[in-house]
Design an enzyme around this catalytic site. Structure first.
Site, short mmCIF file in Angstrom:
data_model
loop_
_atom_site.label_atom_id
_atom_site.label_comp_id
_atom_site.label_asym_id
_atom_site.label_seq_id
_atom_site.Cartn_x
_atom_site.Cartn_y
_atom_site.Cartn_z
N ASP A 1 -1.22 6.72 4.90
CA ASP A 1 -2.32 5.85 4.48
C ASP A 1 -2.38 4.64 5.41
OD1 ASP A 1 -3.85 3.77 2.86
OD2 ASP A 1 -3.84 5.43 1.42
N ALA B 1 4.15 -0.29 -4.66
CA ALA B 1 4.99 0.90 -4.73
C ALA B 1 4.35 2.06 -3.97
CB ALA B 1 5.23 1.28 -6.20
N TYR B 2 3.04 2.20 -4.12
CA TYR B 2 2.32 3.23 -3.37
C TYR B 2 2.49 3.00 -1.87
CZ TYR B 2 -1.65 5.69 -1.29
OH TYR B 2 -2.43 6.50 -0.50
N ALA B 3 2.23 1.77 -1.41
CA ALA B 3 2.30 1.46 0.02
C ALA B 3 3.71 1.69 0.56
CB ALA B 3 1.86 0.02 0.27
#
Length: 237
Positions: free
Chosen positions: A136, A148-150
């Site tokens: 991403d 947390a996603y990153a």
């Protein structure tokens, strides 16, 4: 075209589905994993795409998927790690559990599938075999609401380097880092306008640009260990 199938995780919708359908149109056998049953799966099955349920939120679920994958095919032409969860951060008691789940989906599943899938890739008779991680754009800058996603997508990006070194020269390992590629159902024009303004290209291109990027990696025998940005020049803003 290859006799060995291409595996796309999270291939039931959006970018994964588009790539699965385009690969099938190009004559490749395709296997996808999916998290839950949905209407789109029947259309994919009707096109000859093999669909395997998978729960990547636990190690047991990942290993169970691998067992069923090996029962389905004796070789793979490529593995495309597309399964993802755009979950916002939690500030409650479940914050740790949320991070651990994203870690398993974005890092542990690709890690284990790459390790266990290496034999399937090396069993392919084609001269080129690939692993592609979908990361991403947010990996470059972090996120206020999706930390947390990153972080776990950044971990996946780093795994690209490790596996590229580990599996060379027989298997190429690369990543694609998209930014805003397509809108979600329900996004209004005001949101779309703000999204377009974030990139130098001032557009929301649609999933075709991801397939073009995937095809480039699948067709080029001399590229490994790179992350290909597909973000419309966001770094220029």
């Amino acid at each position: 075209m290859s006799a060995s199938p291409i595996l796309i995780t999270g291939g039931a919708q959006r970018l994964g589905r588009h790539c699965a359908e385009r690969l099938r149109d190009d004559g490749h056998p395709v296997i996808i994993s999916y998290r839950r049953e949905r209407e789109e799966l029947e259309a994919l099955r009707g096109r000859g795409i093999v669909t395997l349920p998978a729960d990547f939120s636990s190690e047991a679920g990942i290993l169970d998927f691998l067992e069923r994958l090996r029962a389905e095919t004796s070789s793979l032409r490529a593995i495309v790690h597309n399964a993802s969860d755009w979950a916002p951060d939690s500030r409650g008691d479940d914050a740790g559990a949320n991070f651990e789940r994203l870690f398993r989906v974005h890092m542990l599943a690709p890690y284990l599938i790459n390790l266990h899938g290496r034999e399937l890739l090396e069993a392919c008779s084609e001269p080129q075999r690939d692993i592609v991680h979908l990361t991403d754009y947010v990996v470059q800058k972090g996120s206020r609401k999706h930390a947390a996603y990153a972080a776990t997508k950044a971990g996946l990006d780093n795994l690209t380097l490790s596996f590229a070194a580990m599996f060379a020269p027989s298997i190429q390992v690369n990543a694609i880092a998209p930014a805003m590629i397509m809108l979600n159902q329900g996004d209004d024009e005001a949101y779309a306008e703000k999204a377009r303004a974030k990139s130098a290209m001032e557009m929301i291109p649609g999933p075709g640009v991801i397939y073009q990027s995937l095809r480039y990696l699948l067709d080029n025998r001399f590229v490994t260990g790179i992350t290909l940005p597909v973000d419309g020049g966001r770094h220029l803003r």
